[in-house]
Each structure stands twice: as structure tokens, then as C-alpha cells.
Design a protein around this motif. Structure first.
Motif, mmCIF file in Angstrom:
data_model
loop_
_atom_site.group_PDB
_atom_site.id
_atom_site.type_symbol
_atom_site.label_atom_id
_atom_site.label_comp_id
_atom_site.label_asym_id
_atom_site.label_seq_id
_atom_site.Cartn_x
_atom_site.Cartn_y
_atom_site.Cartn_z
ATOM 1 N N LYS A 65 2.631 6.244 -2.510
ATOM 2 C CA LYS A 65 3.680 7.198 -2.882
ATOM 3 C C LYS A 65 3.670 7.460 -4.385
ATOM 4 O O LYS A 65 3.952 8.576 -4.825
ATOM 5 N N ARG A 66 3.321 6.445 -5.168
ATOM 6 C CA ARG A 66 3.230 6.636 -6.619
ATOM 7 C C ARG A 66 2.119 7.607 -6.985
ATOM 8 O O ARG A 66 2.153 8.242 -8.037
ATOM 9 N N HIS A 67 1.114 7.713 -6.108
ATOM 10 C CA HIS A 67 0.015 8.648 -6.338
ATOM 11 C C HIS A 67 0.248 9.980 -5.652
ATOM 12 O O HIS A 67 -0.666 10.805 -5.567
ATOM 13 N N LEU A 97 0.830 -1.202 0.000
ATOM 14 C CA LEU A 97 0.000 0.000 0.000
ATOM 15 C C LEU A 97 0.864 1.251 0.000
ATOM 16 O O LEU A 97 0.615 2.196 -0.759
ATOM 17 N N LEU A 98 1.885 1.275 0.848
ATOM 18 C CA LEU A 98 2.741 2.448 0.942
ATOM 19 C C LEU A 98 3.447 2.723 -0.380
ATOM 20 O O LEU A 98 3.558 3.874 -0.814
ATOM 21 N N CYS A 143 -5.894 -2.298 -5.307
ATOM 22 C CA CYS A 143 -6.146 -2.256 -3.869
ATOM 23 C C CYS A 143 -5.914 -0.846 -3.320
ATOM 24 O O CYS A 143 -6.734 -0.319 -2.544
ATOM 25 N N ALA A 144 -4.817 -0.206 -3.726
ATOM 26 C CA ALA A 144 -4.504 1.149 -3.258
ATOM 27 C C ALA A 144 -5.557 2.152 -3.716
ATOM 28 O O ALA A 144 -5.975 3.023 -2.946
ATOM 29 N N LEU A 145 -6.007 2.048 -4.962
ATOM 30 C CA LEU A 145 -7.026 2.973 -5.478
ATOM 31 C C LEU A 145 -8.339 2.828 -4.726
ATOM 32 O O LEU A 145 -9.025 3.826 -4.463
ATOM 33 N N GLU A 146 -8.691 1.595 -4.366
ATOM 34 C CA GLU A 146 -9.918 1.378 -3.587
ATOM 35 C C GLU A 146 -9.776 1.988 -2.188
ATOM 36 O O GLU A 146 -10.748 2.528 -1.637
ATOM 37 N N HIS A 147 -8.589 1.926 -1.615
ATOM 38 C CA HIS A 147 -8.353 2.580 -0.321
ATOM 39 C C HIS A 147 -8.506 4.097 -0.445
ATOM 40 O O HIS A 147 -9.100 4.744 0.432
ATOM 41 N N LEU A 148 -7.998 4.668 -1.535
ATOM 42 C CA LEU A 148 -8.116 6.111 -1.731
ATOM 43 C C LEU A 148 -9.575 6.537 -1.824
ATOM 44 O O LEU A 148 -9.950 7.615 -1.329
ATOM 45 N N LYS A 149 -10.405 5.711 -2.444
ATOM 46 C CA LYS A 149 -11.836 6.015 -2.510
ATOM 47 C C LYS A 149 -12.445 6.077 -1.114
ATOM 48 O O LYS A 149 -13.265 6.949 -0.823
#
Length: 380
Positions: free
Chosen positions: A34-36, A29-30, A365-371
Motif C-alpha cells: 500500500k505504501r507503494h 507485505l500488504l 521483501c516487498a520490493l523483491e515481490h514487486l520484481k
């Protein structure tokens, strides 16, 4: 989007030991956060926690606790965090103890003493549940790795359903992928294994991982179902920390030779991918899984899977594996037998596994967390 404060409990690589899946989840996730362009701050739970949170409160508005390991500590930290007016998101990776109780009762079975001890439960888990019961009012949103586990947590902890989001874990497709046969064969030789000559299981030993029944199914397979030629060559490979001495005695009682079961631990991830590639199948018939990371890793390597038909595995595997009753040793044995003897079935499940594995990625997974973060911020 505002900066996100992430309270990282553990962040270091570890191969199939305590917290392996948790740390892999946090680490990946980290990387993708960071990529975003998110500014990530680590807030370890120690005596300086509140001092750091006070320092960051003007620029950070969310604290994500990715491993709430203990309801009692959770209550203490959550209360202090809420005083500082942060929004709190917590990841609950599952509650296997209560899931096992429910599963055994639904089957009308008595829970074995080595699986479940009421005294231990009252000393450890009851306090956790009480902690969670009170902590739930301090959490703005909960993330869990599967829809099956969401149902479990909503029922057990009485969390409002709209406060829980199921987000599947990902898999690193740069590591867990198909490899050429000659590469696989060469690396397998270092572990004294041959290509497609073994059945694989990957876990750190816990009663819910069902290792004894896996061994019993393997013994039944070799004694009752396979020809002498196939039986003599087939091995069971257990990857991860296992109670070696106890399992060795169990293997002997079942009439297996000691060399029929191979124990491997501290395997590097790259070699683990090779083990998946070289296996006839992964057998993973757990009594409870909230996700099942080895299932996705195996599928990404084109390894057919035999897994349980309860909790998360059916959701994760879909039609890309063989589902069995985790209590039914014969059903496990016959499922493995079909894969050992039927090459066309192996090829078909390999094709399905590779296709299914594409649905899982850490980027997704990371994009869903951002939502979830955005929805929590805008719900003020």
C-alpha cells in the motif's frame, strides 16, 4: 505496474500460534504494498471466490496466493483461476515433512513414531504432494523464503528452478530492537524473570522444533557443565504453545526441577522483544526451517543465537550465531555453556547479530515481490 490481486488466506495478528509466521508475512507485505500505491483486493477462498475473481478480471492480472496450505485445495482453486486467465504466483513456505524424511535418512536414523507416522503421511501428505504435482503446471511462479527451501522444493516437487524465487522474510525493526537494561529488567519482573538469567526458545510445538533435545541439552548443561552457583540461577524459557503435561514429565525424568523450565504463551510482540533482549541466548536448533522468524527477531534485539546447521538457519544467521548439529545434545549444551560463561563471546555475537539483522526488512521483501510480479507480467 498493473493492480495485483492477492488471495489472502488468513490476515489477523496471532502470537506464536498456528500460522503466526504466515500471517505476519501477509500482513507486512500488504502494509508495504500500500505504501507503494498498489490497489489491494482480498479474495478469500470461499464459495464467492470465483464470482469475485470474475468481477476483478478486467483490472487485475495477477493472483498471488501467499499461503498454499493444501495441495488438494490448491489444485481446485488454481484450475478455476487459470480459466479466468489470471497469472498465478504462489508462496510456498516449506515442506517440513519430506525434509525430515530426507534428513533422517541422510543420517542413517530411524524416524521416531511421534515425529513421523506413515499412515498419517499417506492420508494427509501424499495427497498434498499429488495435488502439488499437478498444481505446479498451473502456477506461473513460486516464491519461497530461503535458498535452502528453494532447493528443497525444486527437488521434492520437481519445480523448474527458474520458476522459483527465494525472498527472505523481514523483521519489524520498530518492535524488535535493543532496549535499555532498566526497561528490560522492569518488564521481565512481570514474568518473574531476571536479566540474563535464562536461555530462550520460541516456537509453537512441532516435533521438528526439537524441543525435547533442547530440554535434554539444558539438563546436561546444568548437571555436567556449570558450577552450582550458575546452575541454580539459570532457567530455560519456552515461549509458545507447548504440550505442558508431557514436557513436565520429560523434565522430571531428566532430573530437572519443575521451576527450571518456564512456559509462556500468548506473549505480545512488544514483550517478546523484551524477552529476546533479556535472554543469554536464543536456542533454536530445529530439524527443519524454511526461514526461522525467531532467528531474525532475536538478532534484531542483539540476542546471540544457537541454531542448527541444516536447511535455512545457516543461510539466515551467517556468522552471527553458533551452528550445531540438531541431533547432538552435547554440542547444544556446550554452545550454550560458552555463551553463559563467556561474556566477550556474547558481546561479539551481539555485535554480529545486530549487523546481520539489518539485512532483513519487510520493505526489502516487498520490493523483491514487486520484481517477481513485474517479471511474470512481462513474460506473457
Amino acid at each position: 505496474m498493473s493492480d495485483v490481486g492477492i488471495n489472502v488466506i488468513v490476515l489477523q495478528p496471532c502470537i506464536r500460534c498456528m500460522g503466526y509466521s504466515y500471517m505476519k508475512y501477509i500482513r507486512n507485505l500488504l502494509i508495504h504494498f500500500k505504501r507503494h500505491g498498489l490497489s489491494i483486493k482480498f479474495v478469500p477462498p470461499n464459495r464467492y471466490t470465483m464470482k469475485r475473481l470474475r468481477y476483478y478480471k478486467d483490472t487485475f492480472n495477477i493472483v498471488h496466493i501467499p499461503w498454499l496450505f493444501d495441495g488438494r485445495n490448491a489444485l481446485k482453486y488454481l484450475a478455476l483461476i487459470k480459466i479466468l486467465r489470471y497469472r498465478v504466483i504462489a508462496t510456498l513456505h516449506g515442506y517440513g515433512t519430506l525434509a525430515l524424511i530426507k534428513l533422517y535418512r541422510s543420517r542413517g536414523k530411524c524416524i521416531p513414531q511421534n515425529y513421523f507416522n506413515w499412515r498419517l503421511f499417506l492420508r494427509r501428505h501424499a495427497r498434498r504432494i499429488l495435488g502439488w504435482y499437478f498444481a505446479r503446471t498451473l502456477i506461473d511462479h513460486v516464491i519461497t523464503p530461503s535458498i535452502a527451501e528453494k532447493r528443497n522444493l525444486v527437488e521434492v516437487l520437481q519445480l523448474p528452478e527458474d520458476k522459483v524465487t527465494a525472498i527472505h522474510h523481514g523483521v519489524n525493526h520498530n518492535i524488535f530492537k535493543e532496549h535499555k537494561v532498566d526497561v528490560v529488567t522492569r518488564i521481565l519482573e512481570q514474568y518473574h524473570l531476571s536479566y540474563k538469567s535464562y536461555v530462550l526458545h520460541v516456537s509453537r510445538y512441532q516435533p521438528k522444533k526439537n524441543v525435547e533435545r533442547i530440554i535434554a541439552a539444558f539438563a546436561y548443561l546444568k548437571r555436567k557443565l556449570l558450577s552450582k552457583r550458575l546452575s541454580s540461577k539459570l532457567k530455560l524459557v519456552l515461549v509458545g504453545n507447548q504440550p505442558y503435561d508431557r514436557l513436565l514429565k520429560f523434565v522430571a525424568r531428566l532430573g530437572l526441577h519443575a521451576q527450571d523450565v518456564i512456559y509462556l504463551s500468548n506473549i505480545p510482540e512488544n514483550d517478546l522483544a523484551i524477552l529476546y533482549n533479556g535472554a543469554i541466548c536464543l536456542t533454536f536448533p530445529s530439524l527443519h526451517e524454511s526461514f526461522g522468524m525467531p532467528l531474525v527477531e532475536a538478532m534484531a534485539c542483539g540476542c546471540p543465537v544457537v541454531t542448527s546447521n541444516v536447511y535455512a538457519p545457516p543461510e539466515i544467521v551467517g556468522d552471527a550465531g553458533i551452528l550445531v548439529d540438531p541431533f547432538n545434545i552435547k554440542a547444544m549444551a556446550y554452545a550454550i555453556h560458552n555463551l553463559v560463561t563467556d561474556e566477550s563471546l556474547r558481546k561479539e555475537l551481539r555485535r554480529r547479530a545486530l549487523k546481520r539483522a539489518k539485512a532483513f526488512s519487510w520493505e526489502k521483501c516487498a520490493l523483491e515481490h514487486l520484481k517477481v510480479y513485474k517479471s511474470v507480467i512481462t513474460s506473457r
